[in-house]
Design a protein around this motif. Structure first.
Motif, PDB file in Angstrom:
ATOM      1  N   GLU A  66       0.832  -1.203   0.000  1.00 14.82           N
ATOM      2  CA  GLU A  66       0.000   0.000   0.000  1.00 14.82           C
ATOM      3  C   GLU A  66       0.868   1.255   0.000  1.00 14.82           C
ATOM      4  N   ASN A  67       1.947   1.242   0.749  1.00 11.31           N
ATOM      5  CA  ASN A  67       2.865   2.377   0.788  1.00 11.31           C
ATOM      6  C   ASN A  67       3.487   2.623  -0.584  1.00 11.31           C
ATOM      7  N   GLU A  68       3.906   1.558  -1.245  1.00 12.90           N
ATOM      8  CA  GLU A  68       4.488   1.702  -2.585  1.00 12.90           C
ATOM      9  C   GLU A  68       3.466   2.255  -3.561  1.00 12.90           C
ATOM     10  N   ARG A  69       2.211   1.809  -3.451  1.00 11.57           N
ATOM     11  CA  ARG A  69       1.158   2.316  -4.328  1.00 11.57           C
ATOM     12  C   ARG A  69       0.922   3.798  -4.065  1.00 11.57           C
ATOM     13  N   LEU A  70       0.925   4.193  -2.816  1.00  7.87           N
ATOM     14  CA  LEU A  70       0.699   5.597  -2.474  1.00  7.87           C
ATOM     15  C   LEU A  70       1.875   6.474  -2.909  1.00  7.87           C
ATOM     16  N   VAL A  71       3.090   5.980  -2.792  1.00  9.63           N
ATOM     17  CA  VAL A  71       4.256   6.734  -3.255  1.00  9.63           C
ATOM     18  C   VAL A  71       4.159   6.973  -4.759  1.00  9.63           C
ATOM     19  N   ALA A  72       3.756   5.958  -5.497  1.00  8.67           N
ATOM     20  CA  ALA A  72       3.595   6.110  -6.946  1.00  8.67           C
ATOM     21  C   ALA A  72       2.484   7.119  -7.258  1.00  8.67           C
ATOM     22  N   ARG A  73       1.410   7.062  -6.513  1.00  6.61           N
ATOM     23  CA  ARG A  73       0.288   7.990  -6.722  1.00  6.61           C
ATOM     24  C   ARG A  73       0.702   9.428  -6.421  1.00  6.61           C
ATOM     25  N   VAL A  74       1.445   9.647  -5.348  1.00  5.41           N
ATOM     26  CA  VAL A  74       1.917  10.991  -5.013  1.00  5.41           C
ATOM     27  C   VAL A  74       2.845  11.510  -6.106  1.00  5.41           C
ATOM     28  N   ALA A  75       3.729  10.658  -6.601  1.00  2.81           N
ATOM     29  CA  ALA A  75       4.636  11.067  -7.676  1.00  2.81           C
ATOM     30  C   ALA A  75       3.835  11.451  -8.920  1.00  2.81           C
ATOM     31  N   GLU A  76       2.793  10.688  -9.219  1.00  2.11           N
ATOM     32  CA  GLU A  76       1.941  10.987 -10.374  1.00  2.11           C
ATOM     33  C   GLU A  76       1.233  12.333 -10.189  1.00  2.11           C
ATOM     34  N   LEU A  77       0.696  12.567  -9.018  1.00  5.26           N
ATOM     35  CA  LEU A  77       0.008  13.829  -8.748  1.00  5.26           C
ATOM     36  C   LEU A  77       0.974  15.011  -8.759  1.00  5.26           C
ATOM     37  N   GLU A  78       2.166  14.823  -8.235  1.00  2.00           N
ATOM     38  CA  GLU A  78       3.168  15.889  -8.265  1.00  2.00           C
ATOM     39  C   GLU A  78       3.559  16.228  -9.702  1.00  2.00           C
ATOM     40  N   ALA A  79       3.675  15.207 -10.542  1.00  2.00           N
ATOM     41  CA  ALA A  79       3.998  15.450 -11.949  1.00  2.00           C
ATOM     42  C   ALA A  79       2.879  16.223 -12.628  1.00  2.00           C
ATOM     43  N   LYS A  80       1.633  15.839 -12.355  1.00  2.00           N
ATOM     44  CA  LYS A  80       0.497  16.567 -12.933  1.00  2.00           C
ATOM     45  C   LYS A  80       0.480  18.014 -12.449  1.00  2.00           C
ATOM     46  N   LEU A  81       0.739  18.206 -11.181  1.00  3.41           N
ATOM     47  CA  LEU A  81       0.764  19.551 -10.608  1.00  3.41           C
ATOM     48  C   LEU A  81       1.869  20.386 -11.240  1.00  3.41           C
ATOM     49  N   ALA A  82       3.039  19.784 -11.435  1.00  2.00           N
ATOM     50  CA  ALA A  82       4.151  20.490 -12.061  1.00  2.00           C
ATOM     51  C   ALA A  82       3.793  20.875 -13.494  1.00  2.00           C
ATOM     52  N   ASN A  83       3.149  19.958 -14.216  1.00  6.92           N
ATOM     53  CA  ASN A  83       2.750  20.246 -15.600  1.00  6.92           C
ATOM     54  C   ASN A  83       1.714  21.356 -15.651  1.00  6.92           C
ATOM     55  N   SER A  84       0.734  21.324 -14.764  1.00 11.35           N
ATOM     56  CA  SER A  84      -0.309  22.349 -14.779  1.00 11.35           C
ATOM     57  C   SER A  84       0.255  23.699 -14.356  1.00 11.35           C
ATOM     58  N   SER A  85       1.218  23.729 -13.428  1.00 14.14           N
ATOM     59  CA  SER A  85       1.811  25.012 -13.032  1.00 14.14           C
ATOM     60  C   SER A  85       2.700  25.548 -14.147  1.00 14.14           C
ATOM     61  N   ASP A  86       3.350  24.649 -14.915  1.00 13.16           N
ATOM     62  CA  ASP A  86       4.137  25.091 -16.076  1.00 13.16           C
ATOM     63  C   ASP A  86       3.221  25.710 -17.121  1.00 13.16           C
ATOM     64  N   GLU A  87       2.049  25.090 -17.346  1.00  7.81           N
ATOM     65  CA  GLU A  87       1.099  25.623 -18.313  1.00  7.81           C
ATOM     66  C   GLU A  87       0.581  26.984 -17.861  1.00  7.81           C
ATOM     67  N   VAL A  88       0.310  27.136 -16.590  1.00  6.82           N
ATOM     68  CA  VAL A  88      -0.151  28.420 -16.054  1.00  6.82           C
ATOM     69  C   VAL A  88       0.933  29.472 -16.221  1.00  6.82           C
ATOM     70  N   SER A  89       2.187  29.094 -15.959  1.00  2.00           N
ATOM     71  CA  SER A  89       3.308  30.030 -16.108  1.00  2.00           C
ATOM     72  C   SER A  89       3.466  30.449 -17.562  1.00  2.00           C
ATOM     73  N   GLU A  90       3.348  29.472 -18.475  1.00  5.03           N
ATOM     74  CA  GLU A  90       3.472  29.780 -19.893  1.00  5.03           C
ATOM     75  C   GLU A  90       2.340  30.696 -20.353  1.00  5.03           C
ATOM     76  N   THR A  91       1.129  30.421 -19.900  1.00  6.62           N
ATOM     77  CA  THR A  91      -0.017  31.249 -20.267  1.00  6.62           C
ATOM     78  C   THR A  91       0.179  32.663 -19.727  1.00  6.62           C
TER      79      THR A  91
END
Length: 103
Positions: A66-91
């Motif tokens: 469960e911990n490994e699954r949650l670590v992967a999920r957090v990494a996925e969400l952090e990547a999405k957040l980084a991508n969306s903040s990059d898009e906001v910065s570019e806009t």
């Protein structure tokens, strides 16, 4: 007189059989005493029983998965957040560039 040697052998066989039975009884008593003493020693040492160990091991494996699954999920969400903040910065940068070019 023919009963003499056979009778002696029969008595000897009976004696050996009785001795073997007595030896088995003594063996059982020694084993029981040994197991009892071993349990007392292990209980005084605070040693975990095998069943408790196995149950805890299974729980640990589930928690680890469960911990490994949650670590992967957090990494996925952090990547999405980084991508969306990059898009906001570019806009924002594009809007700022448009605003300064209009001036």
């Amino acid at each position: 007189m023919s009963n003499g040697p056979n009778r002696i052998l029969d008595e000897f066989a009976k004696l050996v059989t009785d001795a073997a039975g007595a030896a088995q009884g003594v063996r059982r008593e020694v084993e029981t005493a040994f197991k009892g003493q071993a349990e007392r020693i292990l209980n005084s040492m605070d040693v975990v029983q095998r069943e408790e160990f196995e149950a805890l091991r299974e729980m640990t494996l589930k928690v680890r998965a469960e911990n490994e699954r949650l670590v992967a999920r957090v990494a996925e969400l952090e990547a999405k957040l980084a991508n969306s903040s990059d898009e906001v910065s570019e806009t924002g940068a594009k809007r700022a560039a448009k605003s300064s070019s209009k001036k």
